[in-house]
Design a protein around this motif. Structure first.
Motif, mmCIF file in Angstrom:
data_model
loop_
_atom_site.group_PDB
_atom_site.id
_atom_site.type_symbol
_atom_site.label_atom_id
_atom_site.label_comp_id
_atom_site.label_asym_id
_atom_site.label_seq_id
_atom_site.Cartn_x
_atom_site.Cartn_y
_atom_site.Cartn_z
ATOM 1 N N ASN A 1 -44.049 27.217 -22.899
ATOM 2 C CA ASN A 1 -45.232 26.654 -22.263
ATOM 3 C C ASN A 1 -45.101 25.151 -22.046
ATOM 4 O O ASN A 1 -45.641 24.611 -21.073
ATOM 5 C CB ASN A 1 -46.480 26.991 -23.091
ATOM 6 C CG ASN A 1 -46.876 28.444 -22.937
ATOM 7 O OD1 ASN A 1 -47.342 28.863 -21.883
ATOM 8 N ND2 ASN A 1 -46.664 29.229 -23.985
ATOM 9 N N SER A 2 -44.365 24.481 -22.921
ATOM 10 C CA SER A 2 -44.106 23.056 -22.726
ATOM 11 C C SER A 2 -43.225 22.831 -21.506
ATOM 12 O O SER A 2 -43.442 21.893 -20.715
ATOM 13 C CB SER A 2 -43.427 22.469 -23.967
ATOM 14 O OG SER A 2 -44.264 22.571 -25.094
ATOM 15 N N LEU A 3 -42.234 23.703 -21.328
ATOM 16 C CA LEU A 3 -41.383 23.622 -20.144
ATOM 17 C C LEU A 3 -42.204 23.853 -18.877
ATOM 18 O O LEU A 3 -42.035 23.147 -17.872
ATOM 19 C CB LEU A 3 -40.257 24.664 -20.231
ATOM 20 C CG LEU A 3 -39.138 24.379 -21.226
ATOM 21 C CD1 LEU A 3 -38.239 25.599 -21.381
ATOM 22 C CD2 LEU A 3 -38.314 23.168 -20.774
ATOM 23 N N HIS A 4 -43.099 24.831 -18.941
ATOM 24 C CA HIS A 4 -43.946 25.116 -17.780
ATOM 25 C C HIS A 4 -44.851 23.934 -17.457
ATOM 26 O O HIS A 4 -45.024 23.554 -16.288
ATOM 27 C CB HIS A 4 -44.781 26.375 -18.020
ATOM 28 C CG HIS A 4 -45.631 26.739 -16.853
ATOM 29 N ND1 HIS A 4 -46.942 27.166 -16.970
ATOM 30 C CD2 HIS A 4 -45.370 26.722 -15.513
ATOM 31 C CE1 HIS A 4 -47.431 27.403 -15.773
ATOM 32 N NE2 HIS A 4 -46.498 27.147 -14.877
ATOM 33 N N GLN A 5 -45.443 23.328 -18.471
ATOM 34 C CA GLN A 5 -46.323 22.186 -18.255
ATOM 35 C C GLN A 5 -45.559 21.000 -17.674
ATOM 36 O O GLN A 5 -46.073 20.279 -16.795
ATOM 37 C CB GLN A 5 -47.016 21.798 -19.561
ATOM 38 C CG GLN A 5 -48.062 22.786 -20.031
ATOM 39 C CD GLN A 5 -49.123 23.077 -18.979
ATOM 40 O OE1 GLN A 5 -49.667 22.170 -18.347
ATOM 41 N NE2 GLN A 5 -49.410 24.356 -18.767
ATOM 42 N N LYS A 6 -44.346 20.790 -18.143
ATOM 43 C CA LYS A 6 -43.525 19.707 -17.598
ATOM 44 C C LYS A 6 -43.245 19.941 -16.122
ATOM 45 O O LYS A 6 -43.311 19.002 -15.309
ATOM 46 C CB LYS A 6 -42.203 19.595 -18.370
ATOM 47 C CG LYS A 6 -41.302 18.478 -17.860
ATOM 48 C CD LYS A 6 -40.003 18.384 -18.663
ATOM 49 C CE LYS A 6 -39.111 17.279 -18.095
ATOM 50 N NZ LYS A 6 -37.827 17.167 -18.844
ATOM 51 N N PHE A 7 -42.956 21.194 -15.780
ATOM 52 C CA PHE A 7 -42.690 21.503 -14.371
ATOM 53 C C PHE A 7 -43.953 21.297 -13.531
ATOM 54 O O PHE A 7 -43.885 20.732 -12.436
ATOM 55 C CB PHE A 7 -42.198 22.953 -14.233
ATOM 56 C CG PHE A 7 -41.781 23.290 -12.832
ATOM 57 C CD1 PHE A 7 -40.494 23.004 -12.389
ATOM 58 C CD2 PHE A 7 -42.674 23.870 -11.936
ATOM 59 C CE1 PHE A 7 -40.103 23.283 -11.090
ATOM 60 C CE2 PHE A 7 -42.289 24.162 -10.633
ATOM 61 C CZ PHE A 7 -41.001 23.862 -10.220
ATOM 62 N N LYS A 8 -45.084 21.744 -14.019
ATOM 63 C CA LYS A 8 -46.346 21.585 -13.285
ATOM 64 C C LYS A 8 -46.657 20.109 -13.019
ATOM 65 O O LYS A 8 -47.095 19.748 -11.924
ATOM 66 C CB LYS A 8 -47.497 22.216 -14.071
ATOM 67 C CG LYS A 8 -47.575 23.734 -13.969
ATOM 68 C CD LYS A 8 -48.735 24.281 -14.773
ATOM 69 C CE LYS A 8 -50.074 23.849 -14.202
ATOM 70 N NZ LYS A 8 -51.211 24.467 -14.917
ATOM 71 N N LYS A 9 -46.441 19.271 -14.017
ATOM 72 C CA LYS A 9 -46.740 17.848 -13.868
ATOM 73 C C LYS A 9 -45.854 17.195 -12.811
ATOM 74 O O LYS A 9 -46.202 16.131 -12.272
ATOM 75 C CB LYS A 9 -46.555 17.129 -15.209
ATOM 76 C CG LYS A 9 -47.646 17.441 -16.220
ATOM 77 C CD LYS A 9 -47.371 16.736 -17.549
ATOM 78 C CE LYS A 9 -48.438 17.095 -18.575
ATOM 79 N NZ LYS A 9 -48.174 16.460 -19.903
#
Length: 349
Positions: free
Chosen positions: A4-12
């Motif tokens: 989920n941290s990887l996903h959030q980084k991508f979203k940002k």
């Protein structure tokens, strides 16, 4: 890193804008809609296998009796008795198709690629039952076959720039980069697909230079980025690649699923037409008159490339797969309505 941290980084580092559905085919509109719900329950165990798209692996291990159903252990009496029930056993058809695919890869000298790349050892993989001792799925066999072709036909060099239109979760990219670590990879896809590709490829290659969608604008030329870089380009930013020198452009299956105008925008673009090598695998006819599979009818004659055609044949992976489908108001086991072609073009000398 936590998924989920990887996903959030991508979203940002993404555009975070809704895709323009007027230009998108109905199949992918549904996939985009469902992806929002899928991301709410994101885990390593499910990011590759969603309702709409998955790795297409075997459900159950194959027993000795199962192989009799398939006729692998020949017995004329049993074969005759089980002739009708066999037609209804979709799982066994799937297994049989993968046996064919394995033999096709082997025939091209790709045995070592099957042995060196078990799919159950990759990030987010489901541990499907083995097929003749190999850890594969139908999708994984497709990727291994394409990698075999790329190596055998020398479509990439260690310093190449590879553009792939439609990357899904980056499974093919992960394989190719293993054997060509210094190539620069550019993936063009919907945001939710690129997010999964980033999760997958960052887990495999955490030390690589990952260029996320918002960072694409700052890239003036492809020569300026480090070797081994991986670039994630949203479909709305495709034209920003116009000045890039591309050695190999690929697309597998999705061009034929697009609306006709979107298809033309890709095919007629300078990015594609100026690529040194083009490698496509798509349906001969995307929507045959008796089964309107996709929104628009795109056929092999629409692939107008101003280069030398060096290879044309039937794409062999899953060629003999049979699945239960409803066509012309009747449910039964059938092959797909249109075969897939495999074409490779190179620059004219």
């Amino acid at each position: 890193m936590d998924i989920n941290s990887l996903h959030q980084k991508f979203k940002k580092n993404s555009r975070l804008q809704e895709e323009n559905t007027e230009k998108i085919d109905s199949k992918h509109i549904e996939i985009i809609k469902n992806s929002k719900e899928n991301f709410k329950n994101l885990e390593w165990s499910n990011f590759r296998n969603w309702k709409d798209q998955n790795d297409m692996g075997l459900r159950y291990p194959m027993t000795y009796l199962s192989k009799i159903f398939l006729g692998i252990k020949k017995n004329k009496i049993i074969d005759f008795i089980l002739k009708i029930p066999r037609k209804r056993l979709n799982h066994y058809f799937h297994y049989s198709s993968m046996l064919d695919d394995i033999e096709i890869v082997k025939s091209l000298g790709g045995d070592y690629l099957l042995n060196e790349n078990p799919q159950n050892k990759t990030p987010g993989a489901i541990k499907f039952p083995l097929v003749e001792g190999y850890s594969v799925s139908s999708r994984w066999l497709r990727y291994v076959y394409i990698l075999t072709r790329i190596i055998k036909m020398k479509l990439l060099k260690q310093d190449s720039v590879w553009l792939d239109i439609g990357s899904y979760y980056g499974g093919l990219e992960g394989l190719v980069k293993k054997y060509f670590p210094d190539i620069k990879i550019i993936m063009v896809d919907f945001n939710h697909q690129l997010a999964r590709s980033y999760i997958y490829l960052n887990e495999l290659y955490p030390d690589a230079n990952h260029i996320l969608p918002k960072q694409v604008n700052s890239i003036q030329n492809i020569e300026s980025i480090p070797k081994g870089s991986i670039m994630y380009v949203e479909i709305e930013d495709f034209d920003k690649l116009n000045n890039f020198k591309i050695n190999l452009t690929t697309n597998f299956f999705s061009l034929g699923e697009m609306k006709k105008q979107t298809f033309k925008n890709y095919i007629q673009s300078d990015i594609v037409q100026n690529s040194e090598i083009i490698y496509f695998a798509n349906r001969y006819s995307s929507s045959p008159f008796f089964e309107k599979t996709y929104d628009d009818a795109i056929n092999i004659f629409d692939y107008k490339i101003n280069k030398n055609l060096i290879y044309l044949d039937v794409f062999p992976i899953s060629q003999y797969q049979i699945t239960p489908r409803k066509i012309l108001n009747r449910d039964f086991f059938r092959n797909i309505s249109s075969q897939y072609f495999e074409m490779i073009w190179k620059n004219k000398n």
